[in-house]
Design an enzyme around this catalytic site. Structure first.
Site, PDB file in Angstrom:
ATOM      1  CG  ASP A   1      -0.388  -0.103   2.509  1.00 50.60           C
ATOM      2  OD1 ASP A   1       0.845  -0.202   2.601  1.00 50.60           O
ATOM      3  OD2 ASP A   1      -1.141  -0.073   3.508  1.00 50.60           O
TER       4      ASP A   1
ATOM      5  CG  ASP B   1       0.642  -4.076   2.184  1.00 47.88           C
ATOM      6  OD1 ASP B   1       0.961  -4.994   2.971  1.00 47.88           O
ATOM      7  OD2 ASP B   1       1.398  -3.127   1.904  1.00 47.88           O
TER       8      ASP B   1
ATOM      9  CD  GLU C   1       0.685  -1.383   8.243  1.00 49.50           C
ATOM     10  OE1 GLU C   1       0.429  -0.541   9.137  1.00 49.50           O
ATOM     11  OE2 GLU C   1       1.075  -1.066   7.105  1.00 49.50           O
TER      12      GLU C   1
ATOM     13  CD  GLU D   1       8.123  -0.151   7.500  1.00 45.12           C
ATOM     14  OE1 GLU D   1       7.115  -0.850   7.250  1.00 45.12           O
ATOM     15  OE2 GLU D   1       8.319   0.981   7.009  1.00 45.12           O
TER      16      GLU D   1
END
Ligand code: KIV
Length: 260
Positions: free
Chosen positions: A42, A82, A113, A179
């Site tokens: 995304d 995503d 996420e 990340e």
């Protein structure tokens, strides 16, 4: 390509080389030059659409770009897509509907996420035939809460992340993106998990690496410190991709200069 083919590479001790990709032309070049995993991220909200966050990206956008990438790949590489902001946070059934659209568009796995709050959703998807990748550390969809800055830099946050990683794996996640976290934490997390980790700004010890395509092609105005411009010294995009793949597989990227 299906998940077992990708996992066989990890089991052989191969590092996975991943890049984001949003269209058919780049997908063909990436698949032809050794990229194992294409992430329809995304991040296209920034790289393609020019926004400052990923938040305006819709499920329709993700389906459109996933279809384009799948046509370019032609089955020669693994595609992760995503789940965009707003398509899965409401709960497992919303997440399943969105994931089904992305798999039908050609994705082999979806990424979402978050840690503890996503466990029910990950379990629900996994039990219904949807391969899931978790994403911990800097969560771009939570930028309004955290800003864009490195995460898990104190002991409590590091322990929370490790706990979330183990819980996601137990719930059925087959892979984990880490990340912008300290390299030592990514290393420890990778060692503890039976599922592969893919790092971005997380040091060299993950099972694979991912970069945003535009960052590694030197097209980004202010690239993150952990990125590297592989167009430097390469005479075309295919050569830059091959250099990236070789550096990841040899454990040479990221180097110490690409730390947080
Ligand atoms: O959307 C994206 O590009 C990502 C990477 C930062 C891993 O999720």
């Amino acid at each position: 390509m299906f998940l077992p083919h990708l996992m066989a590479r990890v089991e052989k001790g191969e590092k996975l080389a991943a890049l984001t990709c949003y269209d058919a032309s780049f997908a063909r070049v990436l698949a032809d030059n050794g990229i194992d995993l294409l992430l329809v991220g995304d991040s296209l909200g920034m790289t393609i659409q020019g926004h400052v966050t990923t938040l305006p990206v819709t499920l329709e956008h993700m389906v459109y770009h996933t279809e384009a990438v799948a046509r370019g790949v032609g089955g020669r590489a693994f595609i992760m897509a995503d789940l965009p902001f707003g398509s899965y946070q409401a709960g497992p059934t919303a997440a399943f509907s969105a994931a089904a659209r992305l798999l039908a568009a050609g994705a082999n796995m979806v990424k979402l996420e978050g840690g503890a709050v996503m466990l029910d959703t990950v379990r629900f998807l996994h039990e219904r035939g949807v391969p899931v990748c978790g994403h911990l550390g800097l969560l771009p969809q939570s930028v309004n809460v955290t800003g864009y800055r490195a995460q898990a830099r104190d002991v409590a946050a590091a322990e929370r992340l490790m706990h979330d990683a183990e819980a996601l794996a137990q719930a059925g996640a087959s892979m984990l993106v880490l990340e912008s976290i300290p390299a030592v934490l990514a290393d420890e997390t990778t060692q503890r998990l039976a599922i592969p980790t893919i790092g971005i700004g997380a040091g060299p010890h993950c099972n694979g690496q991912v970069l945003v395509l535009q960052d590694m092609l030197g097209l980004t105005d202010k690239p993150p410190r952990f990125a590297k411009d592989f167009m430097e010294g390469a005479w075309n995009v295919a050569a830059a991709v091959r250099a990236y793949v070789a550096a990841v597989k040899a454990g040479e990227f990221p180097g110490p200069e690409h730390g947080l």
